[in-house]
Design an enzyme around this catalytic site. Structure first.
Site, PDB file in Angstrom:
ATOM      1  N   THR A   2      -3.172  -1.117   0.726  1.00  0.00           N
ATOM      2  CA  THR A   2      -1.870  -0.616   1.182  1.00  0.00           C
ATOM      3  C   THR A   2      -0.976  -0.205   0.011  1.00  0.00           C
ATOM      4  O   THR A   2      -0.383   0.884   0.011  1.00  0.00           O
ATOM      5  CB  THR A   2      -1.132  -1.738   1.966  1.00  0.00           C
ATOM      6  OG1 THR A   2      -2.072  -2.413   2.804  1.00  0.00           O
ATOM      7  CG2 THR A   2       0.015  -1.179   2.771  1.00  0.00           C
ATOM      8  N   HIS A  27       0.771  -2.023   9.492  1.00  0.00           N
ATOM      9  CA  HIS A  27      -0.485  -2.777   9.570  1.00  0.00           C
ATOM     10  C   HIS A  27      -0.948  -2.856  11.030  1.00  0.00           C
ATOM     11  O   HIS A  27      -1.948  -3.493  11.328  1.00  0.00           O
ATOM     12  CB  HIS A  27      -0.301  -4.204   9.054  1.00  0.00           C
ATOM     13  CG  HIS A  27      -0.212  -4.336   7.557  1.00  0.00           C
ATOM     14  ND1 HIS A  27      -0.975  -3.570   6.703  1.00  0.00           N
ATOM     15  CD2 HIS A  27       0.523  -5.163   6.764  1.00  0.00           C
ATOM     16  CE1 HIS A  27      -0.693  -3.932   5.448  1.00  0.00           C
ATOM     17  NE2 HIS A  27       0.211  -4.878   5.463  1.00  0.00           N
ATOM     18  N   ARG A  51      -4.368  -8.006  -7.903  1.00  0.00           N
ATOM     19  CA  ARG A  51      -5.226  -9.105  -8.344  1.00  0.00           C
ATOM     20  C   ARG A  51      -6.265  -8.523  -9.289  1.00  0.00           C
ATOM     21  O   ARG A  51      -6.070  -8.491 -10.476  1.00  0.00           O
ATOM     22  CB  ARG A  51      -5.853  -9.815  -7.128  1.00  0.00           C
ATOM     23  CG  ARG A  51      -6.534 -11.129  -7.461  1.00  0.00           C
ATOM     24  CD  ARG A  51      -7.201 -11.717  -6.228  1.00  0.00           C
ATOM     25  NE  ARG A  51      -8.228 -10.854  -5.675  1.00  0.00           N
ATOM     26  CZ  ARG A  51      -9.518 -10.872  -6.026  1.00  0.00           C
ATOM     27  NH1 ARG A  51      -9.941 -11.733  -6.909  1.00  0.00           N
ATOM     28  NH2 ARG A  51     -10.386 -10.028  -5.480  1.00  0.00           N
TER      29      ARG A  51
HETATM   30  P1  A3P Z   1      -7.998  -7.420  -4.781  1.00  0.00           P
HETATM   31  O1  A3P Z   1      -7.467  -8.687  -4.219  1.00  0.00           O
HETATM   32  O2  A3P Z   1      -9.448  -7.207  -4.428  1.00  0.00           O
HETATM   33  O3  A3P Z   1      -7.757  -7.253  -6.222  1.00  0.00           O
HETATM   34  P2  A3P Z   1      -2.939  -4.510  -0.071  1.00  0.00           P
HETATM   35  O4  A3P Z   1      -2.094  -3.644  -0.931  1.00  0.00           O
HETATM   36  O5  A3P Z   1      -3.387  -3.859   1.199  1.00  0.00           O
HETATM   37  O6  A3P Z   1      -2.337  -5.852   0.146  1.00  0.00           O
HETATM   38  O7  A3P Z   1      -4.297  -4.732  -0.875  1.00  0.00           O
HETATM   39  C1  A3P Z   1      -4.331  -5.483  -2.043  1.00  0.00           C
HETATM   40  C2  A3P Z   1      -5.584  -5.159  -2.797  1.00  0.00           C
HETATM   41  O8  A3P Z   1      -5.477  -3.874  -3.413  1.00  0.00           O
HETATM   42  C3  A3P Z   1      -5.828  -6.147  -3.925  1.00  0.00           C
HETATM   43  O9  A3P Z   1      -7.250  -6.212  -4.066  1.00  0.00           O
HETATM   44  C4  A3P Z   1      -5.142  -5.446  -5.071  1.00  0.00           C
HETATM   45  O10 A3P Z   1      -5.542  -5.896  -6.353  1.00  0.00           O
HETATM   46  C5  A3P Z   1      -5.567  -4.007  -4.824  1.00  0.00           C
HETATM   47  N1  A3P Z   1      -4.686  -3.021  -5.459  1.00  0.00           N
HETATM   48  C6  A3P Z   1      -3.338  -3.053  -5.573  1.00  0.00           C
HETATM   49  N2  A3P Z   1      -2.890  -1.975  -6.239  1.00  0.00           N
HETATM   50  C7  A3P Z   1      -3.980  -1.242  -6.565  1.00  0.00           C
HETATM   51  C8  A3P Z   1      -4.154  -0.015  -7.270  1.00  0.00           C
HETATM   52  N3  A3P Z   1      -3.128   0.643  -7.786  1.00  0.00           N
HETATM   53  N4  A3P Z   1      -5.408   0.454  -7.417  1.00  0.00           N
HETATM   54  C9  A3P Z   1      -6.453  -0.221  -6.905  1.00  0.00           C
HETATM   55  N5  A3P Z   1      -6.355  -1.389  -6.229  1.00  0.00           N
HETATM   56  C10 A3P Z   1      -5.123  -1.896  -6.057  1.00  0.00           C
END
Ligand code: A3P
Length: 318
Positions: A69, A128, A284
């Site tokens: 997201t 969501h 993360r």
């Molecule tokens: P991981 O926990 O596998 O690292 P959301 O934004 O839907 O909550 O999803 C979070 C996930 O997207 C996390 O995955 C996070 O690290 C990753 N994420 C956040 N920003 C990102 C970016 N700019 N590029 C790639 N992945 C990203």
């Protein structure tokens, strides 16, 4: 008898008490319209049906939590606003992407749903919610939806980390979390139904619903950015192509860049209900295949098998 049809702000609490409740994740969840969600969200979803007025110019970024997201918000925001902001003085350098694109079902702190109606067109919004929970005019008004999904094992591992981080003292075992996830019991889950609803819609209305995968953006970021720009009605011009705008967008929104910014390392937002969401919690590892560092072969096989069965015949696969 309170039912989804006659529920109002007066009998909302009674209605929520009639819903199946289950514990196991960091907070109890209720089953509402075949999806698991936090109880406090039910009232917001119901309210939304009357207040949210989709416009044909709206762009809705739809995801399940932990499927990318934050990344999609950053990319779409940057693409759409690229003539307004320069890359060196960009809102993403001082704001967490989550707060640049509002959720339709979760008003930003201090705001309510009515705030969305004051935003000028075209609105960039996010959700969501599964497609079936959006007001029906969302489909009939032909607004555009970008759905981003993610390989289920990576989405699951990301969710597990997030749950244990977001509520202090939460320490859910991975095995237990996997069992729940495989039963369809996860926030916004069943995971596969959420994906399938948007997947099917993207086949029926390809000009209005774009279905993307996290892994696809990772492996072909510039192509994905071009595809997104085209779908959103703002394709890159030849001039922009030759000056490398697609590359700039990718770089600005990259995991490496966003995590290097102070705004994404400090601070956060109080969402009430004992949930304080730190800006850093949305970042993360940001990689593909991290599940292998956490799940055994047996665990991976189990989730693959369940998801494979659920998606069978749909044409969607991971
Ligand atoms: P991981 O926990 O596998 O690292 P959301 O934004 O839907 O909550 O999803 C979070 C996930 O997207 C996390 O995955 C996070 O690290 C990753 N994420 C956040 N920003 C990102 C970016 N700019 N590029 C790639 N992945 C990203």
């Amino acid at each position: 008898e309170v039912s989804p049809e006659n529920v109002s702000s007066e009998n909302l609490e009674d209605f929520i008490r009639t819903l199946q409740t289950r514990e196991g994740w960091s907070q109890p969840m209720v089953l509402y319209k075949n999806y698991w969600c936090r109880p406090h969200l039910v009232g917001k979803i119901i309210l939304l049906q009357d207040i949210f007025k989709p416009r044909s110019s709206d762009i809705i970024l739809a995801t399940q939590p932990k499927c990318g997201t934050t990344w999609l918000k950053a990319l779409a925001f940057t693409i759409i606003n690229r003539s307004r902001y320069s890359f060196s003085d960009h809102p993403l350098l001082s704001s967490n992407p989550q707060y640049l694109v509002p959720f339709i079902e979760i008003p930003d702190p201090g705001r309510d749903h009515a705030y969305l109606e004051t935003l000028p067109s075209p609105r960039l919004l996010s959700t969501h919610l599964p497609l079936s929970m959006l007001p029906s005019e969302t489909s009939s008004c032909c607004c555009r939806i970008v759905y981003l999904c993610r390989e289920p094992k990576d989405a699951f591992v990301s969710r597990w980390h997030f749950e244990n981080k977001i509520v202090k003292g939460s320490n859910i075992e991975l095995n237990k979390a996997l069992d729940m996830f495989c039963e369809g019991f996860s926030p916004s889950g069943p995971f596969w139904n959420h994906c399938l609803e948007y997947w099917k819609e993207s086949l029926v209305r390809p000009n209005e619903v774009l279905f993307l995968k996290y892994e696809g953006i990772k492996s072909h970021p510039e192509e994905s950015v071009r595809q997104l720009a085209k779908f959103l009605g703002v394709p890159f011009t030849a001039e922009e192509e030759s000056s490398g705008v697609a590359q700039e967008v990718v770089k600005l929104c990259s995991f490496e860049n966003l995590t290097s910014l102070k705004v994404n390392q400090t601070g956060g937002v109080d969402h009430g209900n004992k949930i304080f969401v730190e800006n850093s919690v949305f970042f993360r590892k940001g990689s593909v295949g991290d599940w292998a560092n956490h799940m055994s072969e047996d665990m991976a096989e189990k989730l693959d098998r369940v998801v494979g069965e659920k998606l069978k015949g749909s044409g969607l696969a991971f």
